[in-house]
Scaffold this motif. Structure first.
Motif, PDB file in Angstrom:
ATOM      1  N   ARG A 102       0.829  -1.214   0.000  1.00  0.00           N
ATOM      2  CA  ARG A 102       0.000   0.000   0.000  1.00  0.00           C
ATOM      3  C   ARG A 102       0.857   1.254   0.000  1.00  0.00           C
ATOM      4  NH1 ARG A 102      -4.516  -2.246   4.226  1.00  0.00           N
ATOM      5  NH2 ARG A 102      -5.815  -3.288   2.660  1.00  0.00           N
ATOM      6  N   GLN A 103       1.959   1.230   0.724  1.00  0.00           N
ATOM      7  CA  GLN A 103       2.864   2.383   0.718  1.00  0.00           C
ATOM      8  C   GLN A 103       3.484   2.577  -0.654  1.00  0.00           C
ATOM      9  OE1 GLN A 103       5.604   1.386   3.849  1.00  0.00           O
ATOM     10  NE2 GLN A 103       4.324   2.264   5.452  1.00  0.00           N
ATOM     11  N   GLN A 104       3.952   1.497  -1.250  1.00  0.00           N
ATOM     12  CA  GLN A 104       4.615   1.571  -2.552  1.00  0.00           C
ATOM     13  C   GLN A 104       3.662   2.030  -3.650  1.00  0.00           C
ATOM     14  OE1 GLN A 104       6.078  -2.171  -4.076  1.00  0.00           O
ATOM     15  NE2 GLN A 104       7.372  -1.184  -5.588  1.00  0.00           N
ATOM     16  N   LYS A 105       2.425   1.555  -3.621  1.00  0.00           N
ATOM     17  CA  LYS A 105       1.457   1.853  -4.675  1.00  0.00           C
ATOM     18  C   LYS A 105       0.532   3.027  -4.325  1.00  0.00           C
ATOM     19  CE  LYS A 105       2.645  -1.626  -7.296  1.00  0.00           C
ATOM     20  NZ  LYS A 105       3.243  -1.486  -8.581  1.00  0.00           N
ATOM     21  N   ASN A 106       0.765   3.665  -3.174  1.00  0.00           N
ATOM     22  CA  ASN A 106      -0.046   4.784  -2.709  1.00  0.00           C
ATOM     23  C   ASN A 106      -1.532   4.404  -2.664  1.00  0.00           C
ATOM     24  OD1 ASN A 106      -0.490   7.334  -1.684  1.00  0.00           O
ATOM     25  ND2 ASN A 106      -0.642   8.281  -3.697  1.00  0.00           N
ATOM     26  N   VAL A 107      -1.800   3.302  -1.982  1.00  0.00           N
ATOM     27  CA  VAL A 107      -3.167   2.814  -1.824  1.00  0.00           C
ATOM     28  C   VAL A 107      -3.679   3.267  -0.461  1.00  0.00           C
ATOM     29  CG1 VAL A 107      -4.625   0.758  -1.640  1.00  0.00           C
ATOM     30  CG2 VAL A 107      -2.765   0.815  -3.296  1.00  0.00           C
ATOM     31  N   ILE A 108      -4.822   3.941  -0.476  1.00  0.00           N
ATOM     32  CA  ILE A 108      -5.439   4.443   0.748  1.00  0.00           C
ATOM     33  C   ILE A 108      -6.711   3.649   0.999  1.00  0.00           C
ATOM     34  CG2 ILE A 108      -6.668   6.421   1.754  1.00  0.00           C
ATOM     35  CD1 ILE A 108      -3.957   7.138  -0.621  1.00  0.00           C
ATOM     36  N   ARG A 109      -6.915   3.271   2.239  1.00  0.00           N
ATOM     37  CA  ARG A 109      -8.146   2.573   2.591  1.00  0.00           C
ATOM     38  C   ARG A 109      -9.181   3.601   3.011  1.00  0.00           C
ATOM     39  NH1 ARG A 109      -7.712  -1.909   6.623  1.00  0.00           N
ATOM     40  NH2 ARG A 109      -9.633  -2.480   5.616  1.00  0.00           N
ATOM     41  N   GLY A 110     -10.368   3.461   2.462  1.00  0.00           N
ATOM     42  CA  GLY A 110     -11.461   4.358   2.799  1.00  0.00           C
ATOM     43  C   GLY A 110     -12.686   3.571   3.223  1.00  0.00           C
ATOM     44  N   ARG A 111     -13.525   4.207   3.999  1.00  0.00           N
ATOM     45  CA  ARG A 111     -14.738   3.545   4.465  1.00  0.00           C
ATOM     46  C   ARG A 111     -15.874   4.550   4.489  1.00  0.00           C
ATOM     47  NH1 ARG A 111     -15.724   0.346  10.087  1.00  0.00           N
ATOM     48  NH2 ARG A 111     -15.671   2.426  10.938  1.00  0.00           N
ATOM     49  N   LEU A 112     -17.003   4.135   3.953  1.00  0.00           N
ATOM     50  CA  LEU A 112     -18.202   4.958   3.936  1.00  0.00           C
ATOM     51  C   LEU A 112     -19.284   4.229   4.718  1.00  0.00           C
ATOM     52  CD1 LEU A 112     -19.807   7.417   2.834  1.00  0.00           C
ATOM     53  CD2 LEU A 112     -20.396   5.975   0.860  1.00  0.00           C
ATOM     54  N   ILE A 113     -19.773   4.876   5.764  1.00  0.00           N
ATOM     55  CA  ILE A 113     -20.821   4.290   6.603  1.00  0.00           C
ATOM     56  C   ILE A 113     -22.085   5.098   6.379  1.00  0.00           C
ATOM     57  CG2 ILE A 113     -21.505   3.688   8.955  1.00  0.00           C
ATOM     58  CD1 ILE A 113     -18.435   3.882   9.648  1.00  0.00           C
ATOM     59  N   THR A 114     -23.160   4.421   6.023  1.00  0.00           N
ATOM     60  CA  THR A 114     -24.439   5.082   5.780  1.00  0.00           C
ATOM     61  C   THR A 114     -25.543   4.346   6.527  1.00  0.00           C
ATOM     62  OG1 THR A 114     -24.779   3.751   3.779  1.00  0.00           O
ATOM     63  CG2 THR A 114     -23.790   5.920   3.480  1.00  0.00           C
ATOM     64  N   ALA A 115     -26.679   5.026   6.683  1.00  0.00           N
ATOM     65  CA  ALA A 115     -27.818   4.420   7.370  1.00  0.00           C
ATOM     66  C   ALA A 115     -28.520   3.392   6.485  1.00  0.00           C
ATOM     67  CB  ALA A 115     -28.804   5.492   7.815  1.00  0.00           C
ATOM     68  N   THR A 116     -28.490   3.610   5.184  1.00  0.00           N
ATOM     69  CA  THR A 116     -29.074   2.670   4.224  1.00  0.00           C
ATOM     70  C   THR A 116     -28.063   2.436   3.105  1.00  0.00           C
ATOM     71  OG1 THR A 116     -30.091   4.444   2.932  1.00  0.00           O
ATOM     72  CG2 THR A 116     -31.451   3.448   4.652  1.00  0.00           C
ATOM     73  N   ALA A 117     -28.273   1.409   2.333  1.00  0.00           N
ATOM     74  CA  ALA A 117     -27.361   1.100   1.238  1.00  0.00           C
ATOM     75  C   ALA A 117     -27.345   2.243   0.219  1.00  0.00           C
ATOM     76  CB  ALA A 117     -27.784  -0.201   0.562  1.00  0.00           C
ATOM     77  N   VAL A 118     -26.170   2.525  -0.333  1.00  0.00           N
ATOM     78  CA  VAL A 118     -26.038   3.582  -1.335  1.00  0.00           C
ATOM     79  C   VAL A 118     -25.879   2.966  -2.721  1.00  0.00           C
ATOM     80  CG1 VAL A 118     -25.049   5.279   0.233  1.00  0.00           C
ATOM     81  CG2 VAL A 118     -23.532   3.766  -1.011  1.00  0.00           C
ATOM     82  N   SER A 119     -26.187   3.745  -3.724  1.00  0.00           N
ATOM     83  CA  SER A 119     -26.067   3.271  -5.097  1.00  0.00           C
ATOM     84  C   SER A 119     -24.589   3.192  -5.483  1.00  0.00           C
ATOM     85  CB  SER A 119     -26.790   4.222  -6.040  1.00  0.00           C
ATOM     86  OG  SER A 119     -26.100   5.448  -6.103  1.00  0.00           O
ATOM     87  N   PRO A 120     -24.275   2.360  -6.452  1.00  0.00           N
ATOM     88  CA  PRO A 120     -22.890   2.297  -6.934  1.00  0.00           C
ATOM     89  C   PRO A 120     -22.383   3.660  -7.436  1.00  0.00           C
ATOM     90  CG  PRO A 120     -24.135   0.421  -7.759  1.00  0.00           C
ATOM     91  CD  PRO A 120     -25.115   1.341  -7.082  1.00  0.00           C
ATOM     92  N   ALA A 121     -23.266   4.455  -8.017  1.00  0.00           N
ATOM     93  CA  ALA A 121     -22.862   5.778  -8.509  1.00  0.00           C
ATOM     94  C   ALA A 121     -22.434   6.684  -7.355  1.00  0.00           C
ATOM     95  CB  ALA A 121     -24.012   6.425  -9.283  1.00  0.00           C
ATOM     96  N   THR A 122     -23.173   6.647  -6.249  1.00  0.00           N
ATOM     97  CA  THR A 122     -22.819   7.454  -5.073  1.00  0.00           C
ATOM     98  C   THR A 122     -21.494   6.977  -4.488  1.00  0.00           C
ATOM     99  OG1 THR A 122     -25.152   7.803  -4.583  1.00  0.00           O
ATOM    100  CG2 THR A 122     -23.605   8.192  -2.788  1.00  0.00           C
ATOM    101  N   GLU A 123     -21.338   5.679  -4.399  1.00  0.00           N
ATOM    102  CA  GLU A 123     -20.085   5.120  -3.892  1.00  0.00           C
ATOM    103  C   GLU A 123     -18.915   5.546  -4.776  1.00  0.00           C
ATOM    104  OE1 GLU A 123     -17.978   0.801  -3.225  1.00  0.00           O
ATOM    105  OE2 GLU A 123     -20.167   0.884  -3.138  1.00  0.00           O
ATOM    106  N   GLN A 124     -19.109   5.515  -6.082  1.00  0.00           N
ATOM    107  CA  GLN A 124     -18.066   5.915  -7.024  1.00  0.00           C
ATOM    108  C   GLN A 124     -17.706   7.394  -6.869  1.00  0.00           C
ATOM    109  OE1 GLN A 124     -16.175   4.009  -8.793  1.00  0.00           O
ATOM    110  NE2 GLN A 124     -15.070   5.661  -9.783  1.00  0.00           N
TER     111      GLN A 124
END
Length: 178
Positions: A102-124
């Motif tokens: 992850r350091q070498q490839k500059n990969v960041i972990r992210g997390r989105l917490i919502t009350a209901t499921a979100v659409s793939p477009a919103t996640e994108q």
């Protein structure tokens, strides 16, 4: 010698070897599967640490824990670890490889917490926002937590944005108490 130092040395060697063969991403997936297997099946660690278990059986278990499409590099690495009697720190090696990759490839972990499921477009859109702010690639994870009532919580790197209804209500309640 320290477990952390040893595991990082092995992970660095694995990353270097995988990079030379242009297989670092495939090995990364193997190590993710292995690390996840240790978490999902706690008995794996005790089984691998068992001195009575044959090395061939340990290799078979570890290879299975790496997933079906594991690389030959990963299999050779497991053989080396077993040959050197370092299997008791294999979980640490896998996690060290993940961190180094992850350091070498500059990969960041992210997390989105919502009350209901979100659409793939919103996640994108959220993923693109994080990528534009960090100039890195984002491994995004979504989670549904009805307890936040509405809104969302976005976490990445050391950043946390809490735009949940629960947080807003808590803030209002604290203001009224003063």
């Amino acid at each position: 010698m320290d477990i952390g130092v040893i595991s990082v040395r092995y992970a660095r060697a694995l990353l270097k070897s995988a990079s030379e063969l242009k297989l670092e991403s495939a090995v990364y997936n193997d190590m993710l599967s292995l690390a996840e297997s240790y978490v999902r099946v706690p008995q794996l660690r005790f089984t691998i640490d068992n001195p009575m278990l044959a090395k061939d059986t340990k290799k078979q278990l570890l290879c299975t824990a790496c997933g079906e499409n594991r690389t030959e590099v990963t299999e050779r690495f497991i053989s080396l670890v077993l040959k050197e009697d370092r299997e008791s720190i294999m979980q640490f090696m896998a996690n060290s490889y993940i961190t180094l990759y992850r350091q070498q490839k500059n990969v960041i972990r992210g997390r989105l917490i919502t009350a209901t499921a979100v659409s793939p477009a919103t996640e994108q859109r959220m993923r693109q926002m994080v990528e534009s702010r960090t100039n890195g690639n984002v491994e995004f994870e979504t989670e549904v937590n009805p307890d936040i009532i509405g809104g969302f919580i976005l976490e990445y790197d050391t950043y946390r944005m809490d735009a949940s209804v629960k947080n807003k209500l808590h803030s209002i309640l604290n203001t009224l108490k003063k």
